[in-house]
Design an enzyme around this catalytic site. Structure first.
Site, PDB file in Angstrom:
ATOM      1  N   ARG A 189     -19.849 -18.530  41.366  1.00 17.22           N
ATOM      2  CA  ARG A 189     -19.193 -17.782  42.450  1.00 17.22           C
ATOM      3  C   ARG A 189     -17.740 -18.243  42.566  1.00 17.22           C
ATOM      4  O   ARG A 189     -16.839 -17.452  42.825  1.00 17.22           O
ATOM      5  CB  ARG A 189     -19.947 -17.959  43.782  1.00 17.22           C
ATOM      6  CG  ARG A 189     -19.185 -17.387  44.975  1.00 17.22           C
ATOM      7  CD  ARG A 189     -20.071 -17.092  46.190  1.00 17.22           C
ATOM      8  NE  ARG A 189     -21.044 -18.111  46.493  1.00 17.22           N
ATOM      9  CZ  ARG A 189     -20.765 -19.314  47.012  1.00 17.22           C
ATOM     10  NH1 ARG A 189     -19.520 -19.658  47.302  1.00 17.22           N
ATOM     11  NH2 ARG A 189     -21.737 -20.174  47.250  1.00 17.22           N
ATOM     12  N   TYR A 232      -7.651   7.396  49.372  1.00 19.59           N
ATOM     13  CA  TYR A 232      -9.018   7.562  48.881  1.00 19.59           C
ATOM     14  C   TYR A 232      -9.966   7.513  50.090  1.00 19.59           C
ATOM     15  O   TYR A 232      -9.802   6.668  50.975  1.00 19.59           O
ATOM     16  CB  TYR A 232      -9.324   6.450  47.865  1.00 19.59           C
ATOM     17  CG  TYR A 232     -10.791   6.276  47.581  1.00 19.59           C
ATOM     18  CD1 TYR A 232     -11.530   7.317  47.026  1.00 19.59           C
ATOM     19  CD2 TYR A 232     -11.440   5.087  47.890  1.00 19.59           C
ATOM     20  CE1 TYR A 232     -12.880   7.168  46.785  1.00 19.59           C
ATOM     21  CE2 TYR A 232     -12.785   4.925  47.633  1.00 19.59           C
ATOM     22  CZ  TYR A 232     -13.504   5.969  47.089  1.00 19.59           C
ATOM     23  OH  TYR A 232     -14.845   5.826  46.860  1.00 19.59           O
ATOM     24  N   ASP A 257      -2.366   0.398  45.995  1.00 16.72           N
ATOM     25  CA  ASP A 257      -3.551   0.733  45.210  1.00 16.72           C
ATOM     26  C   ASP A 257      -3.028   1.410  43.937  1.00 16.72           C
ATOM     27  O   ASP A 257      -2.604   2.559  43.963  1.00 16.72           O
ATOM     28  CB  ASP A 257      -4.459   1.673  46.018  1.00 16.72           C
ATOM     29  CG  ASP A 257      -5.722   2.062  45.250  1.00 16.72           C
ATOM     30  OD1 ASP A 257      -5.707   1.974  44.005  1.00 16.72           O
ATOM     31  OD2 ASP A 257      -6.703   2.480  45.890  1.00 16.72           O
ATOM     32  N   LYS A 292     -12.087   2.321  37.091  1.00 12.63           N
ATOM     33  CA  LYS A 292     -11.429   3.534  36.600  1.00 12.63           C
ATOM     34  C   LYS A 292     -10.732   3.269  35.259  1.00 12.63           C
ATOM     35  O   LYS A 292     -11.395   2.913  34.309  1.00 12.63           O
ATOM     36  CB  LYS A 292     -10.466   4.052  37.676  1.00 12.63           C
ATOM     37  CG  LYS A 292     -11.060   4.038  39.094  1.00 12.63           C
ATOM     38  CD  LYS A 292     -12.274   4.937  39.235  1.00 12.63           C
ATOM     39  CE  LYS A 292     -12.633   5.219  40.659  1.00 12.63           C
ATOM     40  NZ  LYS A 292     -13.857   4.724  41.198  1.00 12.63           N
TER      41      LYS A 292
END
Ligand code: PLP
Length: 382
Positions: free
Chosen positions: A49, A104, A176, A201
């Site tokens: 982690r 978005y 973004d 993406k």
């Protein structure tokens, strides 16, 4: 390494041959924990982690491609939304954030339905309009969230202008950069404070992974983000990190093909008698075409939106009739996708200031042969 060009860094930054075996691709370190020589004496890794070598390589590559510089870095996350959450956790109750009026849908939902519950004040502005942005800035504004080009209206925002407005009140600017990718646009080099990605993406590029990342040029910011990443735990696994790292290697060549195909398709749609309006920053008719040419290095990305002349019925019929363009959410993969944002990706913002036109069709233009893609659209539009 930092002097190397983008294409070279995409393949080499953070990706030295494996020191143990000489493997030329970064191995998938499928381990949760690491053996220590003595208590507290380890080889740089304690628990996955906190850090994992495959993720570490991905973060180094992403930092290099976004131009994060010596003081900066990158923090990978389990999705684009997890990356957004990490950034929102930099804020405190009472702080303000401004998001774009066509962000978005998931970003709008996150800030209004989740961040706001922690006492974050959310405002919305059309970021193509300086006066509209200035009108919602207050002394409490600590973060201005920008998308450019925006999803799904493909509007282009002047990052230098947003920096001026935000920095004047001491607010950070986060971009973004999912649609443009660092191949076309590097906001940190333009003076923005943070870059966020849905690596799902273009960076992953093959529609086979969900991931996210945050980049910054500031050591303190990166340290804080790393603390949040380790403390809250939204980390990508080693296999997902490997997939994004593998995708990055071909980002430059894929983006060239996406951009060329999208431009040809935008031009085709513009001349179609059944198409009312086309949204693509590469068209000379686009309101921010000049800005896009300057800010994105003369290339405009792979996303195209349009409105058919006959409205919603036609939009739904076209989306259902394509053969090569799969009817699916998401974007940025090698295969072309088509969707109707109002009832798919942007359903969560229906009825809000971020609502999108009902009859809008969004294309994620892939890297198939452009003639085949145009033929597919031609038969679907009729
Ligand atoms: N930002 C943009 C522009 C997006 O299109 C998306 C997803 O579609 C996200 C953020 C969220 O990313 P993810 O789906 O990886 O959580």
């Amino acid at each position: 390494m930092t002097d190397d060009r983008f294409e070279t860094r995409a393949i080499h930054a953070g990706q030295e041959p494996d020191p143990t075996t000489g493997a030329v691709t970064v191995p998938i370190y499928a381990t949760s924990t690491y053996a220590q020589d003595r208590p507290g004496q380890h080889k740089g890794y304690e628990y996955s982690r906190t850090d994992n070598p495959t993720r570490h390589a991905l973060e180094a590559a992403l930092a290099s491609l976004e131009g994060a510089g010596q003081d900066g870095g990158s923090v990978a996350a389990s999705s684009g939304m997890a990356a957004t959450a990490l950034i929102a956790w930099l804020l405190s109750p009472g702080d303000g954030v401004v998001i774009p009026d066509d962000a978005y849908g998931g970003t709008h939902r996150f800030f209004y339905n989740v961040a706001a519950q922690s006492g974050i004040e959310v405002a919305v502005a059309d970021m193509t309009d300086r006066a509209a942005l200035e009108a919602v800035m207050t002394e409490a504004t600590k973060l201005v969230w920008v998308e450019t080009p925006t999803n799904p209206m493909l509007r282009v925002v002047d990052l230098a202008m947003v920096n001026e407005v935000a920095h004047a009140v001491g607010a950070m600017v986060c971009v973004d950069n999912t649609f443009a990718t660092p191949y076309l646009q590097r906001p940190l080099e333009l003076g923005c404070d943070l870059v966020m990605h849905s690596t799902t993406k273009y960076l992953g590029g093959h529609s086979d992974v969900v991931g996210g990342a945050v980049m910054a040029n500031d050591a303190e910011l990166i340290e804080r983000l790393r603390y949040l990443q380790n403390t809250a735990g939204p980390v990508p696994g080693p296999f997902d990190s490997y997939l994004v790292l593998r995708g990055l290697k071909t980002l430059a060549v894929r983006m060239e093909a996406h951009c060329a195909n999208a431009l040809a398709i935008a031009e085709y749609l513009s001349s179609h008698s059944e198409v009312e309006e086309v949204f693509f920053p590469g068209l000379a008719s686009h309101p921010q075409h000049e800005l896009a040419a300057d800010q994105m290095g003369g290339k405009y990305g792979g996303m195209v939106s349009f409105r058919p002349k006959s409205g919603i019925e036609a939009a739904n019929a076209i989306a259902a009739a394509t053969r090569l363009f799969f009817l699916a959410e998401s974007l940025g993969g090698v295969e072309s996708l088509i969707e109707v944002p109002a009832v798919m990706t942007h359903l969560s913002v229906a009825g809000t200031s971020n609502a999108v036109p009902d009859d809008l069709v969004r294309l994620s233009v892939g890297i198939e042969h452009v003639d085949d893609l145009i033929a597919d659209l031609a038969q679907a539009i009729g």
